[in-house]
Design an enzyme around this catalytic site. Structure first.
Site, short mmCIF file in Angstrom:
data_model
loop_
_atom_site.label_atom_id
_atom_site.label_comp_id
_atom_site.label_asym_id
_atom_site.label_seq_id
_atom_site.Cartn_x
_atom_site.Cartn_y
_atom_site.Cartn_z
N ILE A 1 1.17 -1.43 0.01
CA ILE A 1 0.57 -0.44 0.15
C ILE A 1 0.56 1.72 -0.43
O ILE A 1 1.33 1.30 0.98
CB ILE A 1 -0.97 -0.33 1.24
CG1 ILE A 1 -2.09 -1.65 1.45
CG2 ILE A 1 -1.98 0.91 1.14
CD1 ILE A 1 -2.45 -1.47 0.07
N ARG B 1 -4.03 3.90 -13.77
CA ARG B 1 -3.16 3.23 -15.66
C ARG B 1 -2.63 4.26 -16.13
O ARG B 1 -1.37 4.82 -16.62
CB ARG B 1 -3.45 2.70 -15.52
CG ARG B 1 -3.75 1.09 -15.10
CD ARG B 1 -4.19 0.27 -15.99
NE ARG B 1 -4.33 -1.17 -15.45
CZ ARG B 1 -4.64 -1.99 -15.65
NH1 ARG B 1 -5.85 -2.44 -15.95
NH2 ARG B 1 -5.44 -3.05 -14.29
N GLN C 1 24.09 4.04 -19.17
CA GLN C 1 25.48 3.73 -20.59
C GLN C 1 25.70 4.21 -20.77
O GLN C 1 26.63 4.67 -20.53
CB GLN C 1 24.53 2.88 -21.74
CG GLN C 1 25.71 1.92 -22.45
CD GLN C 1 26.11 1.12 -21.75
OE1 GLN C 1 25.82 0.72 -20.75
NE2 GLN C 1 27.76 0.50 -21.87
N GLU D 1 -0.36 -0.93 -10.11
CA GLU D 1 -1.01 -1.03 -10.73
C GLU D 1 -1.45 -2.13 -11.79
O GLU D 1 -1.94 -1.91 -12.86
CB GLU D 1 -1.55 0.66 -11.19
CG GLU D 1 -2.05 0.94 -10.01
CD GLU D 1 -2.23 2.69 -10.19
OE1 GLU D 1 -3.31 2.79 -11.21
OE2 GLU D 1 -2.31 3.94 -9.97
#
Length: 383
Positions: free
Chosen positions: A159, A245, A339, A366
């Site tokens: 949570i 989302r 990199q 999610e």
């Protein structure tokens, strides 16, 4: 015939500029210490609260800024560009309150949204459990009817902002025989007797955003704390994730932008073999791929945000696609940034390694990106 190219509305770009200025001055300077100490970024929260960017999605009728889904995504993106952990302040406030906005009673909205809008409280979302992650319908947390209320028992895991948030949207089974149709949603307050918290999780990234288990031991809740009708909790949980989302996609875009900015600055200054690293074609190809993936991720995220605002029928597909693509892109872009900085990229003297660690979680929470692909495939197969 004329064609007006797609562009972000001016008012949204003004929001971006305001958030970026604030984050450069008052959020970015805290990011390294927040990560190193693993402490909630209180100074960043205070700055976001002063700018009204801590929960911009709350409607004006409840004292909020009334930002639409695209504006909220831009806020989260810009905060994540400076500090991923701090971006979970507006993101999780939206996650926790979205069930109320979608299904809550007028009384619940009037009681719990204004404190969040003022910055007096934060709101977390309690869905996952030790044995119910991707399979959320298998939850074991129970809310048993008792007189004119419910008694809540169980545990929730992973949570975000647990222990800091004052309020929690909690999903629990009220009818074990009904499967997912027997799940209901409730508002639980941190101060409710029987609410407890586990130890801080020791995480790879987003260390400034506390992650804990939340325990419910005989927590008595009045019936009016239920969000929506009995048995509608799982549907509300899934509808919430359709919208939020998009915020994880925005977070991923912000992290990736921060990494690309850092890489560009470095390669245009670092000299090897008598010239800047940026003049080498191999480096240029890496930068081109990073920029291309970031641009695609941003456009998909903004399209999904627009669909979220309109609550369109294909939001589930676009929300999953944006979250999946943007988080995969962020992981690749941050890895490439490490990199490009060479040995410096592997040290905490530069933020590239922190950005890479922070990016990883966007592929997991999610709904893992494997779950997102399941969501997208089902949408395609069912037309």
């Amino acid at each position: 015939m004329t064609f007006d190219a797609y562009r972000i509305p001016e008012e949204h770009e003004a929001i971006r500029a305001a958030v970026r200025d604030l984050c450069v001055d008052k959020v970015a300077p805290n990011a390294a210490a927040t990560d190193e100490k693993g402490e909630f970024p209180q100074a960043s929260f205070d700055a976001l609260r002063a700018g009204d960017f801590h929960a911009p999605h709350i409607p004006t009728e409840y004292g909020g800024a009334g930002a639409d889904a695209l504006a909220t995504a831009i806020v989260i993106e810009e905060v994540a560009r400076a500090c991923a952990a701090s971006s979970l302040i507006p993101a999780v406030n939206k996650l926790g309150t979205m069930p109320l906005l979608l299904a809550g009673s007028a009384q619940l909205k009037r009681r719990y949204l204004p404190p969040v809008a003022r910055g007096d409280a934060m709101f977390s979302y309690c869905l996952s459990e030790p044995e119910a992650g991707s399979d959320a319908a298998a939850m074991r947390t129970r809310a048993v009817r008792d007189g004119d209320g419910y008694v809540l028992d169980g545990v929730k895991r992973w949570i975000t902002n647990a222990g800091v948030s004052e309020y929690y949207t909690v999903f629990a089974t009220t009818d074990p025989s009904a499967g997912s149709r027997g799940i209901s949603a409730f508002v639980v307050e941190k101060s409710d007797p029987g609410v407890g918290f586990g130890a801080l999780e020791k995480k790879l990234g987003i260390k400034g955003s506390p992650t804990r288990e939340v325990y419910f031991d005989g927590v008595r809740l009045p019936a009016d704390r239920m969000i929506g009708a009995p048995g509608e909790g799982f549907r509300t949980a899934m509808r919430t994730l359709d919208h939020t989302r998009v915020t994880i996609a925005a977070q991923a875009v912000g992290i990736a932008q921060g990494a690309l900015d850092l890489a560009l600055e470095y390669v245009t200054q670092r000299e090897q073999f008598g010239k800047t690293v940026a003049t080498f074609q191999g480096i240029q190809f890496m930068l081109a791929d990073m920029g291309m993936k970031l641009a695609a991720a941003r456009q998909l995220t903004y399209a999904a945000a627009a669909k979220s605002e309109r609550d369109e029928a294909d939001l589930r597909y676009f929300g999953a696609a944006a979250k999946c693509f943007a988080s995969d892109a962020a992981m690749q872009i941050t890895t490439d940034a490490v990199q490009l900085l060479g040995g410096y990229g592997y040290t905490s003297d530069f933020p590239a390694e922190r950005m890479m660690r922070d990016a990883k979680i966007t592929q997991i929470y999610e709904g893992t990106n494997q779950i997102q692909r399941v969501v997208m495939a089902r949408h395609l197969l069912h037309g």
